[in-house]
Scaffold this active site. Sequence first.
Site, PDB file in Angstrom:
ATOM      1  N   SER A   1      -9.220  38.971  75.506  1.00  0.00           N
ATOM      2  CA  SER A   1      -8.286  38.450  74.264  1.00  0.00           C
ATOM      3  C   SER A   1      -7.683  39.947  73.981  1.00  0.00           C
ATOM      4  O   SER A   1      -8.202  40.965  73.732  1.00  0.00           O
ATOM      5  CB  SER A   1      -9.228  38.340  73.145  1.00  0.00           C
TER       6      SER A   1
ATOM      7  N   ASP B   1      -6.500  31.283  67.870  1.00  0.00           N
ATOM      8  CA  ASP B   1      -6.840  31.198  66.334  1.00  0.00           C
ATOM      9  C   ASP B   1      -5.892  30.774  65.364  1.00  0.00           C
ATOM     10  O   ASP B   1      -5.982  29.752  64.631  1.00  0.00           O
ATOM     11  CB  ASP B   1      -7.105  32.668  65.802  1.00  0.00           C
TER      12      ASP B   1
ATOM     13  N   ASP C   1     -10.012  43.315  60.887  1.00  0.00           N
ATOM     14  CA  ASP C   1      -8.729  42.738  60.565  1.00  0.00           C
ATOM     15  C   ASP C   1      -8.792  41.842  59.226  1.00  0.00           C
ATOM     16  O   ASP C   1      -7.947  42.131  58.366  1.00  0.00           O
ATOM     17  CB  ASP C   1      -8.131  41.650  61.711  1.00  0.00           C
TER      18      ASP C   1
ATOM     19  N   ARG D   1      -1.794  45.959  60.977  1.00  0.00           N
ATOM     20  CA  ARG D   1      -2.430  44.873  59.951  1.00  0.00           C
ATOM     21  C   ARG D   1      -1.809  44.919  58.356  1.00  0.00           C
ATOM     22  O   ARG D   1      -1.357  43.776  58.063  1.00  0.00           O
ATOM     23  CB  ARG D   1      -3.782  44.841  59.945  1.00  0.00           C
TER      24      ARG D   1
HETATM   25  N1  ARG Z   1     -11.344  47.411  67.141  1.00  0.00           N
HETATM   26  C1  ARG Z   1     -10.270  47.627  67.015  1.00  0.00           C
HETATM   27  C2  ARG Z   1      -9.861  47.857  65.564  1.00  0.00           C
HETATM   28  O1  ARG Z   1     -10.748  47.097  64.761  1.00  0.00           O
HETATM   29  C3  ARG Z   1      -9.301  46.539  67.809  1.00  0.00           C
HETATM   30  C4  ARG Z   1      -9.384  45.118  67.394  1.00  0.00           C
HETATM   31  C5  ARG Z   1      -8.308  44.425  68.187  1.00  0.00           C
HETATM   32  N2  ARG Z   1      -8.845  43.142  68.258  1.00  0.00           N
HETATM   33  C6  ARG Z   1      -8.283  42.082  67.466  1.00  0.00           C
HETATM   34  N3  ARG Z   1      -8.798  40.751  67.462  1.00  0.00           N
HETATM   35  N4  ARG Z   1      -7.469  42.546  66.565  1.00  0.00           N
HETATM   36  O2  ARG Z   1      -8.746  47.978  65.088  1.00  0.00           O
END
Ligand code: ARG
Length: 405
Positions: A172, A13, A122, A93
């Site tokens: 992923s 990405d 995210d 994040r």
């Molecule tokens: N579902 C989890 C969250 O929202 C993990 C997501 C991890 N995947 C990603 N592409 N960042 O925190």
Amino acid sequence: MAKVVLAYSGGLDTSVCIRYLQKLHKMDVITATVDCGQDDDFAEIERRSKAIGAIKHVYVDAKEEFARDYVIPSIKANGLYQNKYPLATALARPLIAAKTVEVAEKEGATAIAHGCTGKGNDQIRFDVTMRALNPALKIIAPIRDMNLTRDVEIKYAKEQNIPISTEAKKYSIDLNLWGRAVEGGDIEDPDFEPPEEAFQFINFKNDKAGYLEIEFENGAPVAADGKRMPIIDLIRYVNDKAGAHGVGIVDHIEDRVVGIKSREVYEAPAALAIIEAHKDLEKMVLTKHELAFKKMVDEQWAWLAYAGLWQDPLRSDLDRFIDATQNRVSGTVRLKMQRGSLRVVGRKSRYSLYKNDLATYAAGSTFDQSLAKGFVELWGLQSITANSVADAASKKQQQKGGNKK
Ligand code: ARG
């Protein structure tokens, strides 16, 4: 040319994003990779960024800060979203966003970018944090803006000679110090059991039982198996040991903020072991009133962290309450692990509210049983009254019915 700082993981990405930002937005791209303990090949990530065309790459080592300011507060809050997910991605994040903003300010960039899709959590965590910290920076999210799918991205990467790892990746992965999320492929079917190869830390072959002792001070883990260690080392130590006994898999249906239900598979041995131990210790040292109230606070805390509201003042308000409760959360918890099971088998604390002379059924009890009789009578007063009132009312009803006939 105007500059944009892209939060760069080195994956598909964000690699595609570099080229899109150059071509479509006509901007100079600076990539920033924030290390939250993902154990990547950071030199290779830098090479890739430059090869795609970034004018500069910045590596930020944020492991210490991640552990201290994000993971430890989460331990104190027993941070599990929907009682299951230890929040590894969710906690990283806002920190990645904050570091990216810092780099943008230092580099005199007018925009920041991230590679999130419009389907996940995210994007919320990034956008909200970035805007809260510097509303003047424009946020660009190319994947979301163009509604791109992985297939389209792979095609574009090939056309544009963007180096992406050629091995067809089955899943992923998002990894950091606190855990690993596994997504995509066959496990998108919620009825499909994740194969052993989906996991990195879990040993499925070890049948032996093992013990792990974790010592806490003011709610934070400070030692494991009698050895004091810095928090990062401690988390890695616990992760290896719990994983070696098969502990650490979470497989559940999760409610994303945007309304989608998703099947999520995580691997987080350290997080599960440490939170289990921490919760147990709290039960020993906090009053039942503190526990009942803190449970609601913990749940709200996990929700804020999950839902991208790390910057909301409520989160720091709750942190102050939680911190106050942790003054007595010091002691040692012993865990027993075997073939994926995890059980607390012992705990001790100088703040323990467990008093053997009160609890014992043996001789020497200081608990005066004669006081219990009156207490029980008052305790059940309303419940007993409610039952007799209901009883009397239904008898009256029956009599009325009988009269009519
Ligand atoms: N579902 C989890 C969250 O929202 C993990 C997501 C991890 N995947 C990603 N592409 N960042 O925190």
